[in-house]
Design an enzyme around this catalytic site. Structure first.
Site, PDB file in Angstrom:
ATOM      1  N   HIS A  22       7.290   7.871 -27.644  1.00  0.00           N
ATOM      2  CA  HIS A  22       6.311   8.771 -27.039  1.00  0.00           C
ATOM      3  C   HIS A  22       6.585  10.227 -27.457  1.00  0.00           C
ATOM      4  CE1 HIS A  22       3.569  10.473 -24.108  1.00  0.00           C
ATOM      5  NE2 HIS A  22       4.551  11.225 -23.642  1.00  0.00           N
ATOM      6  N   GLU A  32      -4.762  16.712 -11.519  1.00  0.00           N
ATOM      7  CA  GLU A  32      -5.322  17.064 -12.825  1.00  0.00           C
ATOM      8  C   GLU A  32      -6.841  17.217 -12.803  1.00  0.00           C
ATOM      9  OE1 GLU A  32      -3.247  15.415 -16.260  1.00  0.00           O
ATOM     10  OE2 GLU A  32      -5.154  15.425 -17.333  1.00  0.00           O
ATOM     11  N   HIS A  39      -1.136  10.136 -28.222  1.00  0.00           N
ATOM     12  CA  HIS A  39      -1.452   8.814 -27.659  1.00  0.00           C
ATOM     13  C   HIS A  39      -2.152   7.940 -28.693  1.00  0.00           C
ATOM     14  CE1 HIS A  39      -1.220  10.127 -23.140  1.00  0.00           C
ATOM     15  NE2 HIS A  39      -0.036   9.990 -23.699  1.00  0.00           N
ATOM     16  N   HIS A  64      -0.824  15.526 -26.673  1.00  0.00           N
ATOM     17  CA  HIS A  64      -0.870  14.134 -26.221  1.00  0.00           C
ATOM     18  C   HIS A  64      -2.128  13.394 -26.683  1.00  0.00           C
ATOM     19  CE1 HIS A  64       2.492  15.486 -23.878  1.00  0.00           C
ATOM     20  NE2 HIS A  64       2.628  14.342 -23.238  1.00  0.00           N
ATOM     21  N   ARG A 113       0.818  -1.237   0.000  1.00  0.00           N
ATOM     22  CA  ARG A 113       0.000   0.000   0.000  1.00  0.00           C
ATOM     23  C   ARG A 113       0.847   1.282   0.000  1.00  0.00           C
ATOM     24  NH1 ARG A 113      -3.116  -3.042   3.868  1.00  0.00           N
ATOM     25  NH2 ARG A 113      -4.748  -4.116   2.738  1.00  0.00           N
ATOM     26  N   LYS A 161       6.846  22.767 -14.982  1.00  0.00           N
ATOM     27  CA  LYS A 161       6.033  21.605 -14.567  1.00  0.00           C
ATOM     28  C   LYS A 161       5.716  21.690 -13.069  1.00  0.00           C
ATOM     29  CE  LYS A 161       4.886  16.876 -14.972  1.00  0.00           C
ATOM     30  NZ  LYS A 161       4.974  15.619 -15.687  1.00  0.00           N
ATOM     31  N   LYS A 207       2.804  11.253 -11.721  1.00  0.00           N
ATOM     32  CA  LYS A 207       1.932  10.374 -12.515  1.00  0.00           C
ATOM     33  C   LYS A 207       2.662   9.063 -12.741  1.00  0.00           C
ATOM     34  CE  LYS A 207      -1.080  13.361 -15.228  1.00  0.00           C
ATOM     35  NZ  LYS A 207      -1.416  13.811 -16.591  1.00  0.00           N
ATOM     36  N   ARG A 244      -3.591  21.273 -14.796  1.00  0.00           N
ATOM     37  CA  ARG A 244      -2.537  20.295 -15.147  1.00  0.00           C
ATOM     38  C   ARG A 244      -2.755  19.691 -16.537  1.00  0.00           C
ATOM     39  NH1 ARG A 244       0.580  15.679 -11.558  1.00  0.00           N
ATOM     40  NH2 ARG A 244       1.814  14.901 -13.302  1.00  0.00           N
ATOM     41  N   GLU A 278       9.033  17.269 -25.457  1.00  0.00           N
ATOM     42  CA  GLU A 278       8.405  17.700 -24.198  1.00  0.00           C
ATOM     43  C   GLU A 278       8.983  19.040 -23.732  1.00  0.00           C
ATOM     44  OE1 GLU A 278       5.781  16.130 -23.157  1.00  0.00           O
ATOM     45  OE2 GLU A 278       5.997  13.950 -23.277  1.00  0.00           O
ATOM     46  N   ASN A 302      -0.727  18.171 -21.253  1.00  0.00           N
ATOM     47  CA  ASN A 302      -1.025  17.142 -22.260  1.00  0.00           C
ATOM     48  C   ASN A 302      -1.147  17.723 -23.662  1.00  0.00           C
ATOM     49  OD1 ASN A 302      -1.170  14.830 -20.543  1.00  0.00           O
ATOM     50  ND2 ASN A 302      -3.048  15.680 -19.706  1.00  0.00           N
TER      51      ASN A 302
HETATM   52  P1  NAD Z   1      12.070   5.070 -22.323  1.00  0.00           P
HETATM   53  O1  NAD Z   1      11.919   4.975 -20.883  1.00  0.00           O
HETATM   54  O2  NAD Z   1      11.589   3.952 -23.161  1.00  0.00           O
HETATM   55  O3  NAD Z   1      13.607   5.370 -22.653  1.00  0.00           O
HETATM   56  C1  NAD Z   1      13.985   5.526 -23.979  1.00  0.00           C
HETATM   57  C2  NAD Z   1      15.120   4.580 -24.380  1.00  0.00           C
HETATM   58  O4  NAD Z   1      16.358   5.114 -23.928  1.00  0.00           O
HETATM   59  C3  NAD Z   1      15.024   3.191 -23.816  1.00  0.00           C
HETATM   60  O5  NAD Z   1      15.475   2.266 -24.767  1.00  0.00           O
HETATM   61  C4  NAD Z   1      15.975   3.242 -22.634  1.00  0.00           C
HETATM   62  O6  NAD Z   1      16.462   1.995 -22.267  1.00  0.00           O
HETATM   63  C5  NAD Z   1      17.063   4.113 -23.183  1.00  0.00           C
HETATM   64  N1  NAD Z   1      17.860   4.863 -22.210  1.00  0.00           N
HETATM   65  C6  NAD Z   1      17.421   5.450 -21.086  1.00  0.00           C
HETATM   66  N2  NAD Z   1      18.402   6.187 -20.548  1.00  0.00           N
HETATM   67  C7  NAD Z   1      19.479   6.027 -21.335  1.00  0.00           C
HETATM   68  C8  NAD Z   1      20.792   6.561 -21.299  1.00  0.00           C
HETATM   69  N3  NAD Z   1      21.176   7.441 -20.390  1.00  0.00           N
HETATM   70  N4  NAD Z   1      21.670   6.171 -22.262  1.00  0.00           N
HETATM   71  C9  NAD Z   1      21.265   5.310 -23.247  1.00  0.00           C
HETATM   72  N5  NAD Z   1      20.036   4.812 -23.340  1.00  0.00           N
HETATM   73  C10 NAD Z   1      19.144   5.175 -22.388  1.00  0.00           C
HETATM   74  O7  NAD Z   1      11.321   6.376 -22.899  1.00  0.00           O
HETATM   75  P2  NAD Z   1      11.202   7.874 -22.356  1.00  0.00           P
HETATM   76  O8  NAD Z   1      11.105   8.711 -23.564  1.00  0.00           O
HETATM   77  O9  NAD Z   1      12.210   8.186 -21.338  1.00  0.00           O
HETATM   78  O10 NAD Z   1       9.802   7.857 -21.616  1.00  0.00           O
HETATM   79  C11 NAD Z   1       8.608   7.642 -22.302  1.00  0.00           C
HETATM   80  C12 NAD Z   1       7.570   7.177 -21.315  1.00  0.00           C
HETATM   81  O11 NAD Z   1       7.333   8.190 -20.366  1.00  0.00           O
HETATM   82  C13 NAD Z   1       6.229   6.856 -21.942  1.00  0.00           C
HETATM   83  O12 NAD Z   1       5.767   5.620 -21.454  1.00  0.00           O
HETATM   84  C14 NAD Z   1       5.340   7.971 -21.482  1.00  0.00           C
HETATM   85  O13 NAD Z   1       3.996   7.588 -21.372  1.00  0.00           O
HETATM   86  C15 NAD Z   1       5.934   8.319 -20.166  1.00  0.00           C
HETATM   87  N6  NAD Z   1       5.663   9.688 -19.715  1.00  0.00           N
HETATM   88  C16 NAD Z   1       5.186   9.842 -18.459  1.00  0.00           C
HETATM   89  C17 NAD Z   1       4.953  11.105 -17.976  1.00  0.00           C
HETATM   90  C18 NAD Z   1       4.507  11.279 -16.551  1.00  0.00           C
HETATM   91  O14 NAD Z   1       4.146  12.393 -16.180  1.00  0.00           O
HETATM   92  N7  NAD Z   1       4.564  10.258 -15.744  1.00  0.00           N
HETATM   93  C19 NAD Z   1       5.214  12.223 -18.774  1.00  0.00           C
HETATM   94  C20 NAD Z   1       5.717  12.029 -20.061  1.00  0.00           C
HETATM   95  C21 NAD Z   1       5.947  10.735 -20.527  1.00  0.00           C
HETATM   96  N1  GLY Z   2       2.973  14.708 -18.620  1.00  0.00           N
HETATM   97  C1  GLY Z   2       1.694  15.203 -18.208  1.00  0.00           C
HETATM   98  C2  GLY Z   2       1.586  15.390 -16.740  1.00  0.00           C
HETATM   99  O1  GLY Z   2       2.483  15.093 -15.996  1.00  0.00           O
HETATM  100  O2  GLY Z   2       0.579  15.852 -16.297  1.00  0.00           O
END
Ligand code: NAD
Ligand code: GLY
Length: 373
Positions: free
Chosen positions: A273, A245, A260, A256, A129, A235, A151, A249, A193, A253
């Protein structure tokens, strides 16, 4: 490890959420600097969650620094990629936590990009939890966006990030040095982003990004430090007003809703992404123009900037038979939809964004234009 980067001063951006407040630390060489781990919750066990790409690059350094603070440090290494942001991967984290007998004080560390960060956060929110967790984002995208704001989620075949929780980390440690190993395509994805924050909140930042795109693409340390810092400030300011949100907030998006649909429609992982968001921002700007909120010159300006970041601006055809219908169907399961009505983040070209619906016919025209652009 000695830094190849100039001695940039470490900076901190605070996110103000009452008793869930925390700091986002930004600097070069933070990863194995013990001083940045001081003051975290004390526990017998730390669990590092990472993936098969990041582990060989950075896990040892993190484990070493954590061992000075936690008697037991365990690691779980997930398969890499958006396609693995699933229940199965989440269960690998729970398997590791349970098989190592991790108690409810265990501190989890997310070492990786947004996929690892979102899954670790969700696991931390639900294991016994709720256990504390720390974000150690290693992609530009994760440093400027996903590691901040709490998130957490996994994907469902029917929709992106559909299963998750709001759960804030204890701290975010953005080591700019790790961005040196990031593949170029991933750097571009992160820039999507960064660009996002301009049209929704800060036109001066948009001007700055335009003026410094060359340095950003070349990973100039000072340019990256500024981009990460300003993005996190914006942010933190937005999330500080609306953590869960219920209002403002949603502007984060921007791009997005279309993005998406591209990600789900193409199959998770086919488009990154950030690539989908880059193209989605151009589509959302076009929709804003079709609604009379912004002029065509601004759409052209944004399109050019997204292109300069190395991102696609022509939308993919996601269904050969009924492309528009498939886009609309996927966008209807977006979390912002209300009663089946799709809500879009639209912009005014002066640094303000808002959310609104739009007639299907207008959206259809935007999709058709964007797939041919
Ligand atoms: P990812 O986590 O898939 O990383 C991208 C690639 O880079 C992967 O292959 C990873 O292994 C590699 N990598 C990571 N760090 C590295 C480094 N230092 N050197 C070499 N390779 C490296 O993708 P991302 O773009 O980081 O994240 C996308 C995800 O984030 C999506 O799932 C999206 O929905 C999510 N997201 C969440 C929020 C939120 O607020 N929580 C906001 C935006 C995006
Ligand atoms: N990336 C959108 C949010 O964090 O609200």
């Amino acid at each position: 490890m000695t830094s190849q980067l100039p001695d940039l001063r470490t900076q901190q951006v605070d996110i103000d959420l009452g008793d869930r407040s925390y700091g986002i630390v930004i600097g070069a060489g933070l990863l194995d600097d013990a001083s940045h781990y001081a003051g975290l919750p004390r526990a017998t066990t730390a669990m590092v969650v990472t993936n098969e790409t990041v582990a060989p690059l950075y896990a040892e350094r993190l484990i070493r620094v954590l061992k000075a603070q936690y008697p037991q440090v365990h690691v779980v290494t997930l398969p890499d990629g958006e396609a693995y942001k699933t229940w199965e991967s989440l269960n690998l984290i729970f398997d590791a936590l349970l098989s190592h007998g991790c108690d409810r004080k265990t501190v989890m560390f997310a070492l990786g990009g947004g996929v690892v960060g979102d899954m670790t956060g969700f696991a931390a929110a639900s294991y016994m939890r709720g256990v504390p967790f720390v974000q150690v984002p290693t992609t530009l995208l994760a440093q400027v966006d996903s590691s901040v704001g709490g998130k957490t989620a996994i994907n469902h075949p029917l929709g992106k990030n559909m299963i998750g929780a709001f759960y804030q980390p204890q701290r975010v440690l953005c080591d700019l040095e790790v961005l040196k190993t990031l593949p170029e395509r991933e750097l571009s994805a992160g820039l999507a982003e960064v660009i996002k924050y301009g049209p929704i909140a800060d036109m001066a930042f948009l001007d700055w990004i335009e003026a410094h795109m060359h340095e950003l693409m070349a990973r100039d340390p000072a340019a990256l430090a500024h981009a990460v810092r300003r993005s996190c400030e914006i942010k933190a300011w937005v999330v500080g007003q609306d953590e869960r949100e219920s209002g403002v907030r949603a502007i984060l998006n921007f791009g997005h809703t279309f993005g998406h649909a591209i990600e789900a429609g193409m199959g998770y992982g086919a488009w990154l992404h950030g690539e989908a968001v880059g193209c989605g921002m151009v589509m959302a700007a076009r929709l804003s123009a079709a609604l009379g909120l912004v002029d065509e010159a601004f759409v052209a300006r944004l399109t050019q900037l997204v292109q300069r970041a190395g991102l696609p601006t022509v939308a993919p055809v996601i269904d050969a038979q009924d492309n528009v219908g498939r886009y609309l169907a996927l966008m209807r399961v977006d979390k912002k939809s209300e009663g089946g009505e799709i809500k879009f983040v639209v912009i005014d070209g002066r640094g303000k964004a808002s959310m609104r619906g739009a007639p299907d016919a207008l959206v259809a025209r935007v999709i058709e234009t964007s797939c041919q652009a």
